[in-house]
Design a protein around this motif. Structure first.
Motif, PDB file in Angstrom:
ATOM      1  N   SER A   1       0.818  -1.223   0.000  1.00  0.00           N
ATOM      2  CA  SER A   1       0.000   0.000   0.000  1.00  0.00           C
ATOM      3  C   SER A   1       0.848   1.267   0.000  1.00  0.00           C
ATOM      4  CB  SER A   1      -0.983   0.005   1.183  1.00  0.00           C
ATOM      5  OG  SER A   1      -0.273  -0.082   2.401  1.00  0.00           O
TER       6      SER A   1
ATOM      7  N   ALA B   1      -5.361   1.006  -0.153  1.00  0.00           N
ATOM      8  CA  ALA B   1      -5.121   0.706  -1.577  1.00  0.00           C
ATOM      9  C   ALA B   1      -6.108  -0.374  -2.000  1.00  0.00           C
ATOM     10  CB  ALA B   1      -3.703   0.195  -1.762  1.00  0.00           C
TER      11      ALA B   1
ATOM     12  N   VAL C   1      -4.724  -2.766  -7.172  1.00  0.00           N
ATOM     13  CA  VAL C   1      -3.472  -2.002  -7.072  1.00  0.00           C
ATOM     14  C   VAL C   1      -2.417  -2.818  -6.318  1.00  0.00           C
ATOM     15  CG1 VAL C   1      -2.402   0.024  -5.966  1.00  0.00           C
ATOM     16  CG2 VAL C   1      -4.556   0.269  -7.214  1.00  0.00           C
TER      17      VAL C   1
ATOM     18  N   TRP D   1      -5.000   5.063  -4.154  1.00  0.00           N
ATOM     19  CA  TRP D   1      -4.834   4.749  -5.568  1.00  0.00           C
ATOM     20  C   TRP D   1      -4.927   6.022  -6.407  1.00  0.00           C
ATOM     21  CZ3 TRP D   1      -8.633   2.519  -2.546  1.00  0.00           C
ATOM     22  CH2 TRP D   1      -9.948   2.903  -2.786  1.00  0.00           C
TER      23      TRP D   1
END
Ligand code: S3P
Length: 170
Positions: free
Chosen positions: A11, A103, A107, A149
């Motif tokens: 993340s 996240a 991703v 993101w």
């Protein structure tokens, strides 16, 4: 002030902590590195070889206890700290503010596709299971949720800065 970053593997905790450390001129504590030092291991595979996930989690608890009284630092946690509430209880002491770097699964999957450094990363199904098992825990422990993101590391660090110091210009 103690700033604590939590979130799933991939993340961006490490990179955001570094950027934030530069902005705020605060030292960054990387919990995984402390785990290596404490267990005298070169990487996470060696930690798991020595004592499995139990050794990792026990060491994380010990580190969190040591840093409960720490002030003026940024702590980048390992993705699994939310599995033990006691870790967050320790880290929240001394005015600890917990930021969840949120996240989305795709991703994370893309970023971790070729990663071989994390023993808990297995196949897609298992990673997805871990992700959805932990998501409510991250949300529960977070003081602030930062969707990461489509944002650069600098944008994320700036967003955290603005939450911490809403009245100050950078
Ligand atoms: C883990 C995350 C890793 C590391 C270990 C276990 C997890 O840290 O602590 O491999 O359980 O999510 P990062 O989140 O920094 O990758």
């Amino acid at each position: 002030m103690k700033i604590v970053l939590i979130g799933f593997m991939g993340s961006g905790k490490t990179a955001v902590a570094k950027a934030l450390g530069e902005i705020l001129k605060l030292p960054v504590v990387e919990m995984d590195d402390l785990v290596y030092a404490k267990t005298q291991s070169k990487d996470m595979h060696e930690v798991f070889a020595k004592g499995g996930e139990l050794l990792l989690r026990e060491t994380e608890i010990a580190i969190a206890k040591e840093y409960s009284a720490a002030d003026n630092c940024i702590i980048s946690t390992g993705g699994g700290v939310v599995l033990n509430k006691i870790i967050l209880d320790y880290l929240k002491q001394q005015d600890g503010k917990v930021f969840f770097l949120n996240a989305n699964l795709q991703v994370v999957m893309d970023r971790l596709a070729n990663d071989t450094s994390r023993p808990l990363l297995q196949d897609f199904v298992e990673t997805k299971r871990l992700y959805y098992f932990r998501l409510p825990l991250y949300l529960e422990y977070a003081d602030e949720v930062i969707d990461v993101w489509k944002k650069s590391i600098e944008e994320i660090a700036d967003e955290i800065y603005e939450i911490l110091f809403p009245d100050e210009e950078r």
